[in-house]
Design a protein around this motif. Structure first.
Motif, PDB file in Angstrom:
ATOM      1  N   GLN A  23       0.837  -1.205   0.000  1.00 37.72           N
ATOM      2  CA  GLN A  23       0.000   0.000   0.000  1.00 37.72           C
ATOM      3  C   GLN A  23       0.871   1.254   0.000  1.00 37.72           C
ATOM      4  OE1 GLN A  23      -2.449  -1.139   3.445  1.00 37.72           O
ATOM      5  NE2 GLN A  23      -4.238  -1.042   2.105  1.00 37.72           N
ATOM      6  N   LEU A  24       1.949   1.233   0.772  1.00 40.08           N
ATOM      7  CA  LEU A  24       2.879   2.367   0.758  1.00 40.08           C
ATOM      8  C   LEU A  24       3.476   2.551  -0.634  1.00 40.08           C
ATOM      9  CD1 LEU A  24       5.006   2.124   4.042  1.00 40.08           C
ATOM     10  CD2 LEU A  24       3.427   3.943   3.398  1.00 40.08           C
ATOM     11  N   GLU A  25       3.895   1.453  -1.233  1.00 36.60           N
ATOM     12  CA  GLU A  25       4.486   1.528  -2.568  1.00 36.60           C
ATOM     13  C   GLU A  25       3.492   2.116  -3.570  1.00 36.60           C
ATOM     14  OE1 GLU A  25       7.398  -2.383  -1.965  1.00 36.60           O
ATOM     15  OE2 GLU A  25       5.546  -2.563  -3.120  1.00 36.60           O
ATOM     16  N   ARG A  26       2.236   1.705  -3.464  1.00 35.63           N
ATOM     17  CA  ARG A  26       1.211   2.161  -4.415  1.00 35.63           C
ATOM     18  C   ARG A  26       0.945   3.661  -4.339  1.00 35.63           C
ATOM     19  NH1 ARG A  26      -1.414  -2.861  -3.571  1.00 35.63           N
ATOM     20  NH2 ARG A  26      -2.568  -2.057  -1.810  1.00 35.63           N
ATOM     21  N   VAL A  27       1.083   4.236  -3.150  1.00 35.78           N
ATOM     22  CA  VAL A  27       0.733   5.657  -3.006  1.00 35.78           C
ATOM     23  C   VAL A  27       1.940   6.585  -3.132  1.00 35.78           C
ATOM     24  CG1 VAL A  27      -1.282   5.113  -1.583  1.00 35.78           C
ATOM     25  CG2 VAL A  27       0.892   5.691  -0.468  1.00 35.78           C
ATOM     26  N   ALA A  28       3.103   6.036  -3.438  1.00 33.92           N
ATOM     27  CA  ALA A  28       4.290   6.885  -3.606  1.00 33.92           C
ATOM     28  C   ALA A  28       4.010   7.951  -4.656  1.00 33.92           C
ATOM     29  CB  ALA A  28       5.496   6.038  -4.000  1.00 33.92           C
ATOM     30  N   ARG A 121      13.989  10.313   4.950  1.00 30.73           N
ATOM     31  CA  ARG A 121      13.016  10.128   6.041  1.00 30.73           C
ATOM     32  C   ARG A 121      11.729  10.910   5.761  1.00 30.73           C
ATOM     33  NH1 ARG A 121      15.427   7.585  10.322  1.00 30.73           N
ATOM     34  NH2 ARG A 121      17.693   7.720  10.447  1.00 30.73           N
ATOM     35  N   ASN A 122      11.874  12.113   5.226  1.00 26.56           N
ATOM     36  CA  ASN A 122      10.698  12.932   4.913  1.00 26.56           C
ATOM     37  C   ASN A 122       9.847  12.302   3.816  1.00 26.56           C
ATOM     38  OD1 ASN A 122      11.358  14.835   6.851  1.00 26.56           O
ATOM     39  ND2 ASN A 122      12.394  16.190   5.406  1.00 26.56           N
ATOM     40  N   VAL A 123      10.492  11.712   2.827  1.00 25.26           N
ATOM     41  CA  VAL A 123       9.747  11.025   1.766  1.00 25.26           C
ATOM     42  C   VAL A 123       8.909   9.900   2.365  1.00 25.26           C
ATOM     43  CG1 VAL A 123      10.011   9.436  -0.195  1.00 25.26           C
ATOM     44  CG2 VAL A 123      11.243  11.611  -0.176  1.00 25.26           C
ATOM     45  N   VAL A 124       9.510   9.136   3.263  1.00 27.16           N
ATOM     46  CA  VAL A 124       8.780   8.025   3.883  1.00 27.16           C
ATOM     47  C   VAL A 124       7.600   8.560   4.685  1.00 27.16           C
ATOM     48  CG1 VAL A 124       8.924   6.099   5.516  1.00 27.16           C
ATOM     49  CG2 VAL A 124      10.799   6.510   3.898  1.00 27.16           C
ATOM     50  N   LYS A 125       7.809   9.625   5.448  1.00 30.61           N
ATOM     51  CA  LYS A 125       6.713  10.190   6.254  1.00 30.61           C
ATOM     52  C   LYS A 125       5.588  10.717   5.358  1.00 30.61           C
ATOM     53  CE  LYS A 125       6.543  10.228  10.200  1.00 30.61           C
ATOM     54  NZ  LYS A 125       6.003   9.098  11.001  1.00 30.61           N
ATOM     55  N   ALA A 128       3.747   7.774   3.931  1.00 28.11           N
ATOM     56  CA  ALA A 128       2.930   7.139   4.969  1.00 28.11           C
ATOM     57  C   ALA A 128       1.679   7.967   5.258  1.00 28.11           C
ATOM     58  CB  ALA A 128       3.762   6.946   6.237  1.00 28.11           C
ATOM     59  N   THR A 129       1.819   9.281   5.264  1.00 30.74           N
ATOM     60  CA  THR A 129       0.660  10.155   5.468  1.00 30.74           C
ATOM     61  C   THR A 129      -0.345   9.975   4.332  1.00 30.74           C
ATOM     62  OG1 THR A 129       1.969  11.763   6.705  1.00 30.74           O
ATOM     63  CG2 THR A 129      -0.076  12.564   5.704  1.00 30.74           C
ATOM     64  N   ARG A 130       0.163   9.895   3.114  1.00 30.07           N
ATOM     65  CA  ARG A 130      -0.719   9.672   1.963  1.00 30.07           C
ATOM     66  C   ARG A 130      -1.432   8.321   2.091  1.00 30.07           C
ATOM     67  NH1 ARG A 130       2.471  10.978  -1.981  1.00 30.07           N
ATOM     68  NH2 ARG A 130       1.471  12.923  -2.511  1.00 30.07           N
ATOM     69  N   ALA A 131      -0.710   7.304   2.555  1.00 34.92           N
ATOM     70  CA  ALA A 131      -1.326   5.983   2.738  1.00 34.92           C
ATOM     71  C   ALA A 131      -2.437   6.050   3.782  1.00 34.92           C
ATOM     72  CB  ALA A 131      -0.275   4.953   3.144  1.00 34.92           C
ATOM     73  N   ASP A 137      -6.478   4.154   7.307  1.00 33.46           N
ATOM     74  CA  ASP A 137      -5.763   3.515   8.414  1.00 33.46           C
ATOM     75  C   ASP A 137      -4.781   4.530   9.000  1.00 33.46           C
ATOM     76  OD1 ASP A 137      -4.219   2.027  10.160  1.00 33.46           O
ATOM     77  OD2 ASP A 137      -3.940   0.339   8.783  1.00 33.46           O
ATOM     78  N   GLU A 138      -5.167   5.111  10.117  1.00 33.85           N
ATOM     79  CA  GLU A 138      -4.362   6.168  10.734  1.00 33.85           C
ATOM     80  C   GLU A 138      -3.016   5.663  11.252  1.00 33.85           C
ATOM     81  OE1 GLU A 138      -5.031   9.603  10.892  1.00 33.85           O
ATOM     82  OE2 GLU A 138      -6.439   8.928   9.358  1.00 33.85           O
ATOM     83  N   ASP A 139      -2.874   4.362  11.443  1.00 34.70           N
ATOM     84  CA  ASP A 139      -1.600   3.818  11.915  1.00 34.70           C
ATOM     85  C   ASP A 139      -0.462   4.109  10.940  1.00 34.70           C
ATOM     86  OD1 ASP A 139      -2.895   2.892  14.142  1.00 34.70           O
ATOM     87  OD2 ASP A 139      -2.913   0.786  13.516  1.00 34.70           O
ATOM     88  N   PHE A 140      -0.785   4.265   9.672  1.00 33.65           N
ATOM     89  CA  PHE A 140       0.257   4.589   8.694  1.00 33.65           C
ATOM     90  C   PHE A 140       0.987   5.881   9.060  1.00 33.65           C
ATOM     91  CE2 PHE A 140      -1.744   1.656   5.558  1.00 33.65           C
ATOM     92  CZ  PHE A 140      -0.594   1.016   5.120  1.00 33.65           C
ATOM     93  N   ARG A 141       0.316   6.785   9.748  1.00 34.40           N
ATOM     94  CA  ARG A 141       0.941   8.070  10.097  1.00 34.40           C
ATOM     95  C   ARG A 141       2.164   7.893  10.996  1.00 34.40           C
ATOM     96  NH1 ARG A 141      -2.138  12.175   8.227  1.00 34.40           N
ATOM     97  NH2 ARG A 141      -4.342  11.725   7.874  1.00 34.40           N
ATOM     98  N   HIS A 142       2.280   6.756  11.638  1.00 34.72           N
ATOM     99  CA  HIS A 142       3.408   6.501  12.535  1.00 34.72           C
ATOM    100  C   HIS A 142       4.579   5.807  11.838  1.00 34.72           C
ATOM    101  CE1 HIS A 142       1.068   7.727  16.006  1.00 34.72           C
ATOM    102  NE2 HIS A 142       0.082   6.951  15.589  1.00 34.72           N
TER     103      HIS A 142
END
Length: 201
Positions: A23-28, A121-125, A128-131, A137-142
């Protein structure tokens, strides 16, 4: 996704599944961000290692069937500077690197990802926010860049029950003590399979 509290307030260790990683990969947002997620979650690179990688670091093994990714300066706990290692590079991620290199006209000696560690790190955050926004799923924000590496380690050690020495070599862990935390959280599927194999289900 499972969250594990840490000593720091509002910071968690995140135990993702491969489907959550997808899911993270898909929303990059773009191919660069996609590659960052892949290098962390599929190859196990640390945030500071990703900017070191150039196309010249991709090597085909002597059998012609496998790839390695040379990490010039990995983590070194001895204080003598970064230690190089050869991370295992799955064929599909090698293809991602090759396509990205060609699309962006990146030279053999140029970094694939022209960012700092903080930028990675910012790209990952952001991803994750986009995911979180797209999945609800708010857990992605972490999710942090280290959680990608955690998914990599858990996939190999727990899901696939790979030899820990192999995982240590490709992931740049110096000791069993360093990888032990990744053994603590088997997925429900792994638990079920273990009991089925022991004929205790």
């Amino acid at each position: 996704m499972r969250l594990e509290a840490t000593a720091k307030e509002d910071q968690y260790k995140i135990w993702m599944t491969d489907s959550e990683l997808k899911q993270l990969e898909r929303v990059a947002a773009n191919q660069r961000d996609y590659l960052i997620i892949r290098l962390g979650g599929r190859v196990g690179l640390r945030a500071f290692e990703i900017p070191q990688i150039c196309p010249k670091h991709v090597k085909r093994t002597d059998d012609g069937e496998h790839y390695r990714l040379r990490v010039p300066e990995g983590k070194d706990t001895t204080g003598n500077g970064g230690k190089p290692r050869d991370a295992y590079l799955p064929k599909d991620v090698e293809g991602d690197i090759h396509r990205f290199q060609n699309a962006e006209d990146i030279g053999r000696n140029q970094p694939l990802v022209d960012l700092t560690e903080r930028g990675v790190r910012n790209v990952v955050k952001r991803t994750a926010t986009r995911a979180a926004e797209e999945t609800g799923d708010e857990d992605f924000r972490h999710v942090s860049s280290h959680d990608l590496r955690r998914r990599f380690a858990q996939r190999l050690l727990v899901d696939r029950q790979m030899n820990p020495r192999v995982v240590m070599a490709v992931g740049g862990w110096d000791s069993f003590q360093a990888i032990e935390p990744y053994l603590n959280a088997p997925t429900p599927e792994v638990v079920n399979q273990a009991f089925e194999e022991a004929e205790l289900s």
